[in-house]
Design an enzyme around this catalytic site. Sequence first.
Site, PDB file in Angstrom:
ATOM      1  N   HIS A  39     -35.906-116.922  37.696  1.00 20.34           N
ATOM      2  CA  HIS A  39     -34.720-117.794  37.611  1.00 20.34           C
ATOM      3  C   HIS A  39     -33.480-116.912  37.757  1.00 20.34           C
ATOM      4  O   HIS A  39     -33.061-116.614  38.870  1.00 20.34           O
ATOM      5  CB  HIS A  39     -34.788-118.548  36.276  1.00 20.34           C
TER       6      HIS A  39
ATOM      7  N   HIS B 212     -37.084-121.114  46.903  1.00 24.19           N
ATOM      8  CA  HIS B 212     -36.476-121.952  45.873  1.00 24.19           C
ATOM      9  C   HIS B 212     -37.357-123.163  45.659  1.00 24.19           C
ATOM     10  O   HIS B 212     -37.904-123.699  46.622  1.00 24.19           O
ATOM     11  CB  HIS B 212     -35.072-122.391  46.303  1.00 24.19           C
TER      12      HIS B 212
ATOM     13  N   ASP C 112     -29.002-115.872  44.885  1.00 26.58           N
ATOM     14  CA  ASP C 112     -29.094-114.542  44.276  1.00 26.58           C
ATOM     15  C   ASP C 112     -29.237-113.413  45.279  1.00 26.58           C
ATOM     16  O   ASP C 112     -29.089-112.250  44.927  1.00 26.58           O
ATOM     17  CB  ASP C 112     -30.277-114.499  43.300  1.00 26.58           C
TER      18      ASP C 112
HETATM   19  N1  CMC Z   1     -41.310-114.197  48.881  1.00 25.66           N
HETATM   20  C1  CMC Z   1     -42.482-114.401  49.514  1.00 25.66           C
HETATM   21  N2  CMC Z   1     -43.174-115.553  49.435  1.00 25.66           N
HETATM   22  C2  CMC Z   1     -42.654-116.543  48.714  1.00 25.66           C
HETATM   23  C3  CMC Z   1     -41.423-116.393  48.054  1.00 25.66           C
HETATM   24  C4  CMC Z   1     -40.747-115.168  48.164  1.00 25.66           C
HETATM   25  N3  CMC Z   1     -39.590-114.975  47.547  1.00 25.66           N
HETATM   26  N4  CMC Z   1     -41.136-117.561  47.405  1.00 25.66           N
HETATM   27  C5  CMC Z   1     -42.163-118.379  47.635  1.00 25.66           C
HETATM   28  N5  CMC Z   1     -43.076-117.774  48.415  1.00 25.66           N
HETATM   29  C6  CMC Z   1     -44.346-118.340  48.898  1.00 25.66           C
HETATM   30  C7  CMC Z   1     -45.398-118.230  47.807  1.00 25.66           C
HETATM   31  O1  CMC Z   1     -46.099-117.023  47.880  1.00 25.66           O
HETATM   32  C8  CMC Z   1     -46.257-119.433  48.106  1.00 25.66           C
HETATM   33  O2  CMC Z   1     -47.112-119.098  49.180  1.00 25.66           O
HETATM   34  P1  CMC Z   1     -48.606-119.697  49.244  1.00 25.66           P
HETATM   35  O3  CMC Z   1     -48.415-121.182  49.381  1.00 25.66           O
HETATM   36  O4  CMC Z   1     -49.189-119.050  50.443  1.00 25.66           O
HETATM   37  O5  CMC Z   1     -49.260-119.314  47.950  1.00 25.66           O
HETATM   38  C9  CMC Z   1     -45.266-120.476  48.627  1.00 25.66           C
HETATM   39  O6  CMC Z   1     -44.151-119.739  49.115  1.00 25.66           O
HETATM   40  C10 CMC Z   1     -44.782-121.422  47.557  1.00 25.66           C
HETATM   41  O7  CMC Z   1     -44.406-120.662  46.427  1.00 25.66           O
HETATM   42  P2  CMC Z   1     -44.335-121.255  44.953  1.00 25.66           P
HETATM   43  O8  CMC Z   1     -44.349-120.148  43.960  1.00 25.66           O
HETATM   44  O9  CMC Z   1     -45.353-122.335  44.815  1.00 25.66           O
HETATM   45  O10 CMC Z   1     -42.947-121.946  45.001  1.00 25.66           O
HETATM   46  P3  CMC Z   1     -42.051-122.215  43.771  1.00 25.66           P
HETATM   47  O11 CMC Z   1     -41.254-123.385  44.141  1.00 25.66           O
HETATM   48  O12 CMC Z   1     -42.808-122.315  42.504  1.00 25.66           O
HETATM   49  O13 CMC Z   1     -41.195-120.864  43.693  1.00 25.66           O
HETATM   50  C11 CMC Z   1     -39.461-119.383  43.178  1.00 25.66           C
HETATM   51  C12 CMC Z   1     -39.833-120.827  43.543  1.00 25.66           C
HETATM   52  C13 CMC Z   1     -37.949-119.293  43.106  1.00 25.66           C
HETATM   53  C14 CMC Z   1     -40.045-119.038  41.800  1.00 25.66           C
HETATM   54  C15 CMC Z   1     -40.028-118.430  44.251  1.00 25.66           C
HETATM   55  O14 CMC Z   1     -39.519-118.761  45.510  1.00 25.66           O
HETATM   56  C16 CMC Z   1     -39.736-116.951  43.939  1.00 25.66           C
HETATM   57  O15 CMC Z   1     -40.465-116.334  43.146  1.00 25.66           O
HETATM   58  N6  CMC Z   1     -38.647-116.385  44.539  1.00 25.66           N
HETATM   59  C17 CMC Z   1     -38.240-115.043  44.244  1.00 25.66           C
HETATM   60  C18 CMC Z   1     -37.386-115.043  42.984  1.00 25.66           C
HETATM   61  C19 CMC Z   1     -36.013-115.609  43.227  1.00 25.66           C
HETATM   62  O16 CMC Z   1     -35.340-115.260  44.188  1.00 25.66           O
HETATM   63  N7  CMC Z   1     -35.544-116.444  42.282  1.00 25.66           N
HETATM   64  C20 CMC Z   1     -34.188-116.991  42.300  1.00 25.66           C
HETATM   65  C21 CMC Z   1     -34.172-118.463  42.521  1.00 25.66           C
HETATM   66  S1  CMC Z   1     -32.496-119.013  42.928  1.00 25.66           S
HETATM   67  C22 CMC Z   1     -31.672-118.983  41.443  1.00 25.66           C
HETATM   68  C23 CMC Z   1     -31.903-120.216  40.671  1.00 25.66           C
HETATM   69  O17 CMC Z   1     -31.381-121.283  41.085  1.00 25.66           O
HETATM   70  O18 CMC Z   1     -32.608-120.126  39.631  1.00 25.66           O
END
Ligand code: CMC
Length: 378
Positions: A223, A262, A315
Site C-alpha cells: 500500500h 493496482h 508511487d
Molecule cells: N509487478 C509484476 N507483476 C505484477 C505487479 C507488479 N508490480 N502487480 C501485479 N502483478 C501481477 C501479479 O504477479 C499477478 O500475476 P499472475 O496473475 O500471473 O499471478 C497479476 O499481476 C495480478 O496481481 P494481484 O496481486 O492479484 O493483483 P492485486 O490487485 O492484488 O495487486 C498490488 C495490487 C498493488 C498489491 C500489486 O500490483 C503490487 O504488489 N504492486 C507493487 C506494489 C505497489 O506499487 N503498491 C502501490 C499501490 S498504489 C498506492 C496505493 O494506492 O495504495
Amino acid sequence: MATDEITLHRGLSGVYFDRTETTFIDGREGKLLYRGYNIHELADASTFEETSYLLMYGELPTQAELDDFDATLKANRNIPPEVTGIIHAVKDDHPMSVLRTAVSALSAFDPESEDNSSEATLRKGIRLTSQVPTIVMAHHNIRNGREPVPPTENLNHASNFLYMMDGEEPTPETAALMDTDFVLHADHGSNASAFTARAVASTNADLHDAVTAGIAALSGPSHGGAAENVMTMAMEIGEPENAEKYVKDLLASGGRVMGFGHRVYRAEDPRARHLRDGVRDLSAEKGEPKWYAILEAVQKAMSPYARRGIHVNVDFFAGVIYYLNGIPHDLFVPIFAVGRIPGWTVQVIEQFEHNILIRPLLQYAGPEERSYTPISER
Ligand code: CMC
C-alpha cells in the site's frame, strides 16, 4: 449454508460494501474525481488546503471560507510537549510506527477525543491534518539528535512541512510539487487503510482510533510503502542501461516491480502523470537526470505488461521526488499519511453518518467436529 454454496471474494476484490459521496474511481478509464472534480484539474489548479476543504465540506470554498480554513489549519500545527516526549522515547522505531504511536497518544490531549458527532470529528480531522506533519518532522529531527523545528504560521501546509525538516524554506517550485503530491494523495476510495479506518469507526470507536489503525494499514509495502521501495530499486539499478535486465531478472524470480500495478486501475493511475513531469524537471534542475532516465527505462521494460493492465501507479514517481529533495527513504510513507488525513476523516464521518458494523464472514476450512481428548490421553 453448505460450503459449496459459498462464493468467496478473497481480498474483497470487486465487492461494493457501502456508498460514498467523496471519491469516484473508474479503474478501466483511469479516472479519479474528488466530490465530482477531476483529479487532473485539482492537481493543476488547486492546493492541498483547498482540496482538503473540498473533501471535508463537499464544495469548493469561497475565498473567505478558504482563508478561514487556512487560518484554522495554521493555528493547530503545534503538538503537546507530552507527545514530543513520547516521540523521544520511541525515536528508534520506523517513522510510520512513531507516527502511529504519536497519533494514538494525541487523543489523550484532544478536547473532543470521544465525541463522534460529525462536527467534532471534522474539527478533529482538521487538527490531525495540521499535527501529523509536525509529528513526522519532529521525529526526523529528534532521531538525528536535533531539537524539532517548530511549525510556522507564515507558510502554507506543504512549505511548512518541508521547512520543519531543517529550518530552511523550500523554493516555490519544490513547495508546489510537494503541494501537488499532497493533493494527489488526499483520498482514494476504499483502499486498505481507508477500509481499516471505516471498520474501526463502524464499532463506534473514535477518529483517533480509526486514523491510528489507518496508519498501521498504510505502512505495508503493498500500500503506502511502494514509493520507498521504488527508490531502493532505482538505486539498485544504478544506471538506465541496467534497467531492462533488472526488471527481467526480478520478474523471472517471481518478484514484483514496485510502483506498478493496482487493485483498481487497469489503465494508468491518473495521479502518476502529475508526478512524472515533476521528476523529469526536478532531476534536470538538481543535475541528476539519471533518476528520470532510470524510471523511463523501467517503464519501457514493463511495457509488455500494460496489455495485462499493469501500469505505473502514483508511487512510481513520488519516491524520486522526495529523494531529490533530501528526504530520507523511510519518511516516504509518512508523507503519504500527511496527505491522506482529510480522506480518512471524511470516510470516518461517512461511516458514522450511515453506520453499520462491518462484519463479513469467513468460510471455515478446518477439521470436522471432533471429540475433546483429555491431556492425559493425548
Ligand atoms: N509487478 C509484476 N507483476 C505484477 C505487479 C507488479 N508490480 N502487480 C501485479 N502483478 C501481477 C501479479 O504477479 C499477478 O500475476 P499472475 O496473475 O500471473 O499471478 C497479476 O499481476 C495480478 O496481481 P494481484 O496481486 O492479484 O493483483 P492485486 O490487485 O492484488 O495487486 C498490488 C495490487 C498493488 C498489491 C500489486 O500490483 C503490487 O504488489 N504492486 C507493487 C506494489 C505497489 O506499487 N503498491 C502501490 C499501490 S498504489 C498506492 C496505493 O494506492 O495504495
